[in-house]
Design a protein around this motif. Structure first.
Motif, PDB file in Angstrom:
ATOM      1  N   ALA A 367       0.822  -1.213   0.000  1.00 38.18           N
ATOM      2  CA  ALA A 367       0.000   0.000   0.000  1.00 38.18           C
ATOM      3  C   ALA A 367       0.855   1.261   0.000  1.00 38.18           C
ATOM      4  O   ALA A 367       0.411   2.324  -0.443  1.00 38.18           O
ATOM      5  CB  ALA A 367      -0.927  -0.001   1.214  1.00 38.18           C
ATOM      6  N   ARG A 368       2.095   1.133   0.465  1.00 43.20           N
ATOM      7  CA  ARG A 368       2.960   2.312   0.561  1.00 43.20           C
ATOM      8  C   ARG A 368       3.727   2.599  -0.729  1.00 43.20           C
ATOM      9  O   ARG A 368       4.330   3.657  -0.857  1.00 43.20           O
ATOM     10  CB  ARG A 368       3.944   2.130   1.720  1.00 43.20           C
ATOM     11  CG  ARG A 368       3.300   2.213   3.096  1.00 43.20           C
ATOM     12  CD  ARG A 368       4.351   2.240   4.186  1.00 43.20           C
ATOM     13  NE  ARG A 368       5.041   0.964   4.308  1.00 43.20           N
ATOM     14  CZ  ARG A 368       4.644  -0.032   5.103  1.00 43.20           C
ATOM     15  NH1 ARG A 368       3.529   0.102   5.835  1.00 43.20           N
ATOM     16  NH2 ARG A 368       5.325  -1.157   5.169  1.00 43.20           N
ATOM     17  N   SER A 369       3.722   1.677  -1.670  1.00 44.51           N
ATOM     18  CA  SER A 369       4.513   1.874  -2.892  1.00 44.51           C
ATOM     19  C   SER A 369       3.743   1.379  -4.107  1.00 44.51           C
ATOM     20  O   SER A 369       3.667   0.171  -4.345  1.00 44.51           O
ATOM     21  CB  SER A 369       5.853   1.132  -2.786  1.00 44.51           C
ATOM     22  OG  SER A 369       6.561   1.223  -4.010  1.00 44.51           O
ATOM     23  N   ASN A 370       3.184   2.313  -4.860  1.00 43.86           N
ATOM     24  CA  ASN A 370       2.483   1.937  -6.083  1.00 43.86           C
ATOM     25  C   ASN A 370       3.438   1.341  -7.112  1.00 43.86           C
ATOM     26  O   ASN A 370       3.088   0.399  -7.824  1.00 43.86           O
ATOM     27  CB  ASN A 370       1.780   3.155  -6.690  1.00 43.86           C
ATOM     28  CG  ASN A 370       0.657   3.667  -5.807  1.00 43.86           C
ATOM     29  OD1 ASN A 370       0.020   2.900  -5.088  1.00 43.86           O
ATOM     30  ND2 ASN A 370       0.424   4.970  -5.860  1.00 43.86           N
ATOM     31  N   LYS A 371       4.638   1.906  -7.174  1.00 46.84           N
ATOM     32  CA  LYS A 371       5.609   1.427  -8.155  1.00 46.84           C
ATOM     33  C   LYS A 371       5.968  -0.033  -7.896  1.00 46.84           C
ATOM     34  O   LYS A 371       6.008  -0.864  -8.824  1.00 46.84           O
ATOM     35  CB  LYS A 371       6.866   2.293  -8.100  1.00 46.84           C
ATOM     36  CG  LYS A 371       7.914   1.914  -9.153  1.00 46.84           C
ATOM     37  CD  LYS A 371       9.145   2.796  -9.053  1.00 46.84           C
ATOM     38  CE  LYS A 371       8.819   4.241  -9.408  1.00 46.84           C
ATOM     39  NZ  LYS A 371      10.048   5.087  -9.459  1.00 46.84           N
ATOM     40  N   PHE A 372       6.215  -0.363  -6.607  1.00 45.24           N
ATOM     41  CA  PHE A 372       6.561  -1.742  -6.269  1.00 45.24           C
ATOM     42  C   PHE A 372       5.385  -2.675  -6.550  1.00 45.24           C
ATOM     43  O   PHE A 372       5.560  -3.796  -7.053  1.00 45.24           O
ATOM     44  CB  PHE A 372       6.978  -1.826  -4.802  1.00 45.24           C
ATOM     45  CG  PHE A 372       7.307  -3.222  -4.358  1.00 45.24           C
ATOM     46  CD1 PHE A 372       8.427  -3.883  -4.849  1.00 45.24           C
ATOM     47  CD2 PHE A 372       6.489  -3.894  -3.454  1.00 45.24           C
ATOM     48  CE1 PHE A 372       8.724  -5.173  -4.443  1.00 45.24           C
ATOM     49  CE2 PHE A 372       6.775  -5.179  -3.045  1.00 45.24           C
ATOM     50  CZ  PHE A 372       7.908  -5.831  -3.541  1.00 45.24           C
ATOM     51  N   THR A 373       4.183  -2.210  -6.236  1.00 43.89           N
ATOM     52  CA  THR A 373       2.992  -3.029  -6.466  1.00 43.89           C
ATOM     53  C   THR A 373       2.800  -3.311  -7.949  1.00 43.89           C
ATOM     54  O   THR A 373       2.489  -4.440  -8.353  1.00 43.89           O
ATOM     55  CB  THR A 373       1.738  -2.324  -5.916  1.00 43.89           C
ATOM     56  OG1 THR A 373       1.921  -2.090  -4.523  1.00 43.89           O
ATOM     57  CG2 THR A 373       0.499  -3.168  -6.128  1.00 43.89           C
ATOM     58  N   LEU A 374       2.971  -2.295  -8.778  1.00 46.88           N
ATOM     59  CA  LEU A 374       2.832  -2.490 -10.220  1.00 46.88           C
ATOM     60  C   LEU A 374       3.902  -3.428 -10.748  1.00 46.88           C
ATOM     61  O   LEU A 374       3.639  -4.254 -11.637  1.00 46.88           O
ATOM     62  CB  LEU A 374       2.906  -1.141 -10.935  1.00 46.88           C
ATOM     63  CG  LEU A 374       1.713  -0.208 -10.712  1.00 46.88           C
ATOM     64  CD1 LEU A 374       2.001   1.178 -11.281  1.00 46.88           C
ATOM     65  CD2 LEU A 374       0.452  -0.787 -11.340  1.00 46.88           C
ATOM     66  N   SER A 375       5.101  -3.320 -10.216  1.00 44.64           N
ATOM     67  CA  SER A 375       6.176  -4.223 -10.622  1.00 44.64           C
ATOM     68  C   SER A 375       5.833  -5.661 -10.244  1.00 44.64           C
ATOM     69  O   SER A 375       6.031  -6.593 -11.037  1.00 44.64           O
ATOM     70  CB  SER A 375       7.487  -3.799  -9.963  1.00 44.64           C
ATOM     71  OG  SER A 375       8.506  -4.736 -10.230  1.00 44.64           O
ATOM     72  N   LEU A 376       5.312  -5.829  -9.035  1.00 42.75           N
ATOM     73  CA  LEU A 376       4.921  -7.165  -8.589  1.00 42.75           C
ATOM     74  C   LEU A 376       3.792  -7.710  -9.472  1.00 42.75           C
ATOM     75  O   LEU A 376       3.792  -8.883  -9.859  1.00 42.75           O
ATOM     76  CB  LEU A 376       4.467  -7.105  -7.129  1.00 42.75           C
ATOM     77  CG  LEU A 376       4.131  -8.451  -6.469  1.00 42.75           C
ATOM     78  CD1 LEU A 376       5.379  -9.322  -6.372  1.00 42.75           C
ATOM     79  CD2 LEU A 376       3.539  -8.224  -5.071  1.00 42.75           C
TER      80      LEU A 376
END
Length: 708
Positions: A367-376
């Motif tokens: 929830a704290r990192s959109n970039k990491f979530t999109l990468s995942l």
């Protein structure tokens, strides 16, 4: 824990505006789909559950975007797509990997390539377009039901989620530049720009091309748009009087449920009829704003219903590949067996929901990192793509038992050689074309895996094979354009299977050949069925082609067909008989005979009753397992009907080369190191080429005699 909390893990705060009745409506939708796929006969329209999902998704996603626009004046695409990635992609990846494994275990090897590409398309959310193309492709008729066919609806939703947020960003920017503009009225105009054209297109395409209309996004966007419309008007719905909301809600729920019982596979979909479940779902959602427990929420917000609704995504993902795999393993399932498999799908669905969906969905670090979530999320998508491609790569390459070394089989030529043998091969149990001869087969062409592509070089892209939708005759020509003998070739894909050979004979003999062919459409005056419905485009095509042929006044009409039944009563779909087809064929030929146009018909080859190339792929060490009875195959073909029609119409001649396709009482899959059959009862183009001397020996003198 209250019923409204069952969707969320402990410690997770329920979002503002959460509607347990909508979770219950999800439960209704997924149960309709599951019971329909289980095969319950009293629920022929259970597929409308997907339409309910569309409305719910349009409502929830639009509500989310509206709140963001109103609070912040803009939409964060990264945050929006990160939420979608967390919600959808982890479970999707797991299911696609499991589906690839199930397909490898249960599906015939000849289907692996197709289904592997389907899985890849599902991972990329474009599989609906793949299925739309297959729905109108006559060459795909042997392809089994895709284990990821249900992903088509998810693909539609994701494609909507690409278009709609971008449109809202434009709307938000436009409103921000104009102080007097109001956001929701402008949004209403925006969604109407989606709903109206999509609905109009849906009405048109459903009538013109129902197979394609079912899957493509353009005919479905209006359904998600209805949900968006409800979300935009939420302020209005909050002022709906409670008595009116109660009535509206119950009527809407009844409309949804009734659609499941009253809609059938014969209902044109998603045309006007799709208004019932979509508007019914919208009515339930609207009513929920003010109806309270007097409305449908009294049952929809019931704790078990909310629990099933929360599980609906995983349940939807898991049930279908399990059903398809079970049918591939054990054959058609009875309704009871279907229910058992669908019920069992709750187990992997719950495990996936409990240990994959929710942990990822409610992860604090994500929830704290959109970039990491999109990468995942991209990695999860890649897993699905790789699973599909591995299944494609698992398809065995051609080997010494196929055409890997470039050898060319002699095919039917070995039968001719055997006939001239002084040792009387008819008494030889291992003569070419016998079951015993299969023991000596160590290679053949084409390979079983490539059989469906072994077709004449006159594909649909040139328009020479009209599909099942169009009724417009397409004229194609080959041979000598200045030839003195003019032949019209007309019929379905069974006459098209001779295209390569006929073209070569026409070139050698100096014939001009004009071709009119249409998929699964016998050249006759009768009404046939196609996919359970009256084949009206075939009847219209036939009428136009007959007029064209009469105007051309050819020297000979050459025809054959695969379809061997027509309707005795055009209004009764149960009145399909072979006698009606004989009458219809004879009637057409009589009109040609009255115009002094003689007819030549190639008698249809024996129909296997099995998918020969699929059987061969699964029984490479025992080709005898893929034989079939000759007489049964002949009775299942259109040949008896053509023979009967020929006796009624003076001047009609038949060409019979079936002895070169099945020379013995048992028809074999391989003759002269050539695979005989491809789709259903069609012969491979490779084998057809080896039949050229046999066909020419009968066709050439017959044409010369009739064309005098």
């Amino acid at each position: 824990m209250t019923s409204s909390d069952t969707t969320f893990p402990a410690g997770v705060v329920r979002p503002k505006g959460y509607r347990p009745d909508i979770e219950g409506l999800r439960a209704v939708a997924v149960l309709l789909v599951l019971l329909y796929h289980a095969g319950l006969p009293f629920l022929p329209g259970g597929f409308v559950g997907v339409d309910v999902f569309f409305v719910i998704s349009g409502f929830l996603i639009t509500g989310l975007l509206i709140r963001e626009l109103e609070q912040h004046g803009k939409v964060s695409l990264s945050r929006f797509y990160a939420r979608r990635a967390k919600r959808l992609l982890p479970a999707t990846a797991v299911v696609l990997v499991a589906t690839a494994l199930l397909t490898w275990w249960t599906a015939p090897v000849v289907q692996w390539r197709t289904f592997g590409l389907d899985i890849t398309g599902a991972a990329l959310y474009v599989v609906n377009w793949v299925l739309a193309g297959r729905a109108v492709d006559y060459l795909a008729e042997d392809v089994g039901v895709s284990p990821v066919q249900h992903f088509w609806s998810l693909a539609v939703e994701e494609q909507f989620y690409i278009v709609w947020p971008l449109l809202l960003i434009i709307i938000g920017w436009w409103v921000a530049k104009r102080p007097g503009a109001r956001l929701r009225p402008v949004m209403l105009a925006g969604i109407l720009l989606v709903i109206v054209p999509s609905f109009v297109w849906s009405l048109y395409l459903t009538g013109a091309n129902p197979g394609r209309a079912f899957f493509v996004s353009t005919t479905r966007l209006w359904e998600l748009g209805i949900g968006a419309f409800v979300a935009i008007g939420s302020g209005v719905w909050m002022r709906v009087p409670k008595p009116l909301a109660v009535v509206l809600g119950w009527v809407g729920l009844v409309a949804v449920l009734a659609s499941g019982f009253l809609v059938t596979a014969q209902t044109a979909w998603p045309g006007y009829a799709a208004l019932w479940p979509t508007l019914g779902s919208a009515a339930v959602i609207v009513a929920g704003f003010t109806s309270g427990t007097a409305g449908p929420a009294v049952v929809l917000a019931w704790r078990p219903a909310v629990w099933v609704g929360g599980l609906s995504y995983s349940l939807y993902l898991w049930h279908w590949p399990l059903i398809v795999s079970a049918e591939a393993q054990w054959g058609d399932l009875s309704p009871v067996q279907g229910l058992l498999v669908a019920g069992f799908s709750i187990v992997p669905a719950y495990l996936c929901y409990r240990f994959i969906e929710n942990p990822v969905r409610f992860s604090g670090s994500l929830a704290r990192s959109n970039k990491f979530t999109l990468s995942l999320g991209a990695n999860f998508s890649a897993v699905g793509v790789v699973a599909g491609l591995i299944l494609v790569l698992a398809v065995p390459f051609a080997s010494s038992t196929a055409d890997g070394d470039g050898r060319a089989g002699s095919g039917a030529a070995v039968i001719g050689s055997a006939v001239e043998d002084e040792e009387s091969p008819s008494t030889d149990p291992a003569a070419p074309g016998t079951v015993e001869s299969l023991k000596d087969v160590t290679w053949f062409v084409p390979s079983a895996l490539d059989a469906v592509d072994d077709i004449p070089p006159v594909p649909e892209e040139e328009g020479c094979q009209v599909d099942q939708v169009s009724s417009e005759p397409i004229r194609c020509e080959y041979g000598d354009p200045d030839g003195d003998v003019n032949i019209v070739v007309v019929g379905d894909s069974k006459v098209l299977q001779w295209q390569t050979v006929l073209a070569e004979i026409a070139d050698e003999e100096g014939w001009q050949v004009i071709s009119y062919t249409k998929s699964a459409c016998a050249f006759s005056s009768g009404i046939q069925l196609a996919k359970g419905k009256p084949y009206t485009s075939c009847a219209e095509w036939n009428a136009e082609v007959l007029d064209l042929v009469l105007d051309l006044e050819p020297d000979v009409v050459l025809t054959t067909n695969r379809v061997n039944e027509a309707l005795e009563d055009p209004e009764d779909k149960q009145s399909r008989t072979s006698e009606a087809m004989v009458d219809a064929i004879a009637q057409t030929w009589e009109q040609l005979s009255a115009a002094d146009i003689p007819v030549l018909t190639i008698l249809d080859n024996p129909s296997p009753g099995i998918t020969v190339y699929e059987c061969v792929a699964e029984n490479m060490d025992d080709l005898a397992a893929c034989t079939f009875d000759r007489e049964t195959g002949i009775e299942s073909s259109s040949a008896p009907g053509h023979q009967e029609a020929a006796t009624r119409v003076p001047g009609t001649r038949t060409i019979d080369i079936r002895h070169a396709i099945c020379p013995e009482s048992e028809c074999v899959p391989v003759i002269g190191n050539v695979l005989v059959y491809r789709q259903t009862s069609h012969i491979t183009d490779t084998y057809a080429k080896t039949l050229k001397p046999v066909l020419a020996a009968e066709l050439v003198p017959a044409v010369q005699e009739l064309a005098r």
